[in-house]
Design a protein around this motif. Structure first.
Motif, PDB file in Angstrom:
ATOM      1  N   PRO A  21       0.741  -1.243   0.079  1.00 46.41           N
ATOM      2  CA  PRO A  21       0.135   0.029   0.150  1.00 46.41           C
ATOM      3  C   PRO A  21       0.871   1.325  -0.147  1.00 46.41           C
ATOM      4  CG  PRO A  21      -0.845  -1.466   1.633  1.00 46.41           C
ATOM      5  CD  PRO A  21       0.531  -2.032   1.378  1.00 46.41           C
ATOM      6  N   ALA A  22       2.101   1.286   0.441  1.00 45.61           N
ATOM      7  CA  ALA A  22       3.075   2.407   0.487  1.00 45.61           C
ATOM      8  C   ALA A  22       3.715   2.501  -1.050  1.00 45.61           C
ATOM      9  CB  ALA A  22       3.908   2.171   1.593  1.00 45.61           C
ATOM     10  N   GLY A  23       3.578   1.709  -2.083  1.00 40.31           N
ATOM     11  CA  GLY A  23       4.444   1.708  -3.118  1.00 40.31           C
ATOM     12  C   GLY A  23       3.984   2.469  -4.070  1.00 40.31           C
ATOM     13  N   ALA A  24       4.376   2.521  -5.190  1.00 44.14           N
ATOM     14  CA  ALA A  24       3.885   3.534  -6.437  1.00 44.14           C
ATOM     15  C   ALA A  24       3.871   2.504  -7.640  1.00 44.14           C
ATOM     16  CB  ALA A  24       4.897   4.542  -6.596  1.00 44.14           C
ATOM     17  N   ASN A  25       3.009   2.686  -8.359  1.00 42.39           N
ATOM     18  CA  ASN A  25       2.879   1.739  -9.795  1.00 42.39           C
ATOM     19  C   ASN A  25       3.945   2.147 -10.577  1.00 42.39           C
ATOM     20  OD1 ASN A  25       1.215  -0.100  -8.721  1.00 42.39           O
ATOM     21  ND2 ASN A  25      -0.976   1.329  -9.699  1.00 42.39           N
ATOM     22  N   THR A  26       4.669   3.366 -10.362  1.00 43.83           N
ATOM     23  CA  THR A  26       5.799   3.883 -11.346  1.00 43.83           C
ATOM     24  C   THR A  26       7.298   3.100 -11.015  1.00 43.83           C
ATOM     25  OG1 THR A  26       6.053   5.508  -9.971  1.00 43.83           O
ATOM     26  CG2 THR A  26       4.708   5.839 -11.722  1.00 43.83           C
ATOM     27  N   SER A  39       9.656  -0.196 -10.069  1.00 40.50           N
ATOM     28  CA  SER A  39      10.132  -1.246 -10.592  1.00 40.50           C
ATOM     29  C   SER A  39       9.397  -2.554 -10.077  1.00 40.50           C
ATOM     30  CB  SER A  39      11.608  -1.569 -10.697  1.00 40.50           C
ATOM     31  OG  SER A  39      11.962  -1.823  -9.358  1.00 40.50           O
ATOM     32  N   GLY A  40       8.953  -2.576  -8.982  1.00 37.88           N
ATOM     33  CA  GLY A  40       8.520  -3.737  -8.123  1.00 37.88           C
ATOM     34  C   GLY A  40       9.364  -4.681  -7.626  1.00 37.88           C
ATOM     35  N   LEU A  41      10.753  -4.503  -8.151  1.00 37.15           N
ATOM     36  CA  LEU A  41      11.703  -5.600  -7.690  1.00 37.15           C
ATOM     37  C   LEU A  41      12.498  -5.694  -6.438  1.00 37.15           C
ATOM     38  CD1 LEU A  41      13.527  -5.322 -11.266  1.00 37.15           C
ATOM     39  CD2 LEU A  41      12.193  -7.220 -10.407  1.00 37.15           C
ATOM     40  N   MET A  42      11.972  -4.636  -5.499  1.00 40.12           N
ATOM     41  CA  MET A  42      12.545  -4.838  -4.276  1.00 40.12           C
ATOM     42  C   MET A  42      11.424  -4.175  -3.223  1.00 40.12           C
ATOM     43  SD  MET A  42      16.325  -3.373  -4.400  1.00 40.12           S
ATOM     44  CE  MET A  42      15.854  -1.700  -4.443  1.00 40.12           C
ATOM     45  N   ILE A  43      11.230  -4.406  -2.018  1.00 38.63           N
ATOM     46  CA  ILE A  43      10.462  -3.956  -1.202  1.00 38.63           C
ATOM     47  C   ILE A  43      10.179  -2.557  -0.986  1.00 38.63           C
ATOM     48  CG2 ILE A  43       9.757  -4.159   1.328  1.00 38.63           C
ATOM     49  CD1 ILE A  43      10.718  -6.702   1.831  1.00 38.63           C
ATOM     50  N   SER A  44      11.386  -1.874  -1.133  1.00 40.14           N
ATOM     51  CA  SER A  44      11.274  -0.362  -1.071  1.00 40.14           C
ATOM     52  C   SER A  44      11.067   0.035  -2.581  1.00 40.14           C
ATOM     53  CB  SER A  44      12.871   0.177  -0.686  1.00 40.14           C
ATOM     54  OG  SER A  44      13.848  -0.375  -1.790  1.00 40.14           O
ATOM     55  N   LEU A  45      10.731  -0.540  -3.576  1.00 35.08           N
ATOM     56  CA  LEU A  45      10.265  -0.309  -4.803  1.00 35.08           C
ATOM     57  C   LEU A  45       9.057  -1.097  -5.153  1.00 35.08           C
ATOM     58  CD1 LEU A  45      13.610  -0.145  -6.790  1.00 35.08           C
ATOM     59  CD2 LEU A  45      12.191   1.667  -5.765  1.00 35.08           C
ATOM     60  N   ALA A  46       8.176  -1.173  -4.269  1.00 36.60           N
ATOM     61  CA  ALA A  46       7.024  -1.914  -4.417  1.00 36.60           C
ATOM     62  C   ALA A  46       6.011  -1.216  -5.452  1.00 36.60           C
ATOM     63  CB  ALA A  46       6.422  -2.613  -3.185  1.00 36.60           C
ATOM     64  N   TRP A  47       5.228  -1.982  -5.820  1.00 34.52           N
ATOM     65  CA  TRP A  47       4.238  -1.332  -6.681  1.00 34.52           C
ATOM     66  C   TRP A  47       3.081  -0.958  -5.696  1.00 34.52           C
ATOM     67  CZ3 TRP A  47       4.519  -6.028 -10.388  1.00 34.52           C
ATOM     68  CH2 TRP A  47       5.617  -5.813 -11.089  1.00 34.52           C
ATOM     69  N   LYS A  48       1.964  -0.170  -5.992  1.00 36.10           N
ATOM     70  CA  LYS A  48       1.054   0.206  -5.098  1.00 36.10           C
ATOM     71  C   LYS A  48      -0.261  -0.668  -5.075  1.00 36.10           C
ATOM     72  CE  LYS A  48      -1.662   4.070  -3.259  1.00 36.10           C
ATOM     73  NZ  LYS A  48      -0.885   4.150  -1.808  1.00 36.10           N
ATOM     74  N   THR A  49      -0.650  -1.180  -6.466  1.00 40.52           N
ATOM     75  CA  THR A  49      -1.878  -1.905  -6.383  1.00 40.52           C
ATOM     76  C   THR A  49      -1.703  -3.320  -7.162  1.00 40.52           C
ATOM     77  OG1 THR A  49      -2.195  -1.102  -8.536  1.00 40.52           O
ATOM     78  CG2 THR A  49      -3.067   0.254  -6.747  1.00 40.52           C
TER      79      THR A  49
END
Length: 95
Positions: free
Chosen positions: A27-32, A34-44
């Protein structure tokens, strides 16, 4: 001979998953991201399952617990019986 065949079969199966990637949704991520690390997670989940995400057969998506609102997720990606796409929920630590 039989043990040699078994070892070869296991090696070939392992090679089939060598390119599999792990992605993260939070929920703290952003769809922009990469999604490849927890710190770079997607939001949805909607983005992760969409036709525009980079997920392919054999990949794993770890989904952090939390409030994702009222998403209507339509899975546009599919794996295979040999290489499923896995969506796995977690609370604190994925895996």
């Amino acid at each position: 001979m039989k043990s040699t065949f078994s070892v070869l079969a296991i090696f070939i199966i392992a090679l089939g998953n060598i390119n599999a990637k792990i992605y993260y949704v939070s929920p703290a991520g952003a769809n922009t991201n990469s999604g490849l690390m927890i710190s770079l997670a997607w939001k949805t989940l909607t983005y992760a399952a969409s036709g525009t995400s980079p997920i392919v057969a054999g990949d794993t998506v770890y989904v952090k617990s939390g409030n994702y609102g009222a998403e209507r997720v339509i899975f546009k990606k599919s794996g295979t019986s040999a290489k499923p796409i896995s969506f796995i929920g977690y609370k604190n630590i994925p895996g």
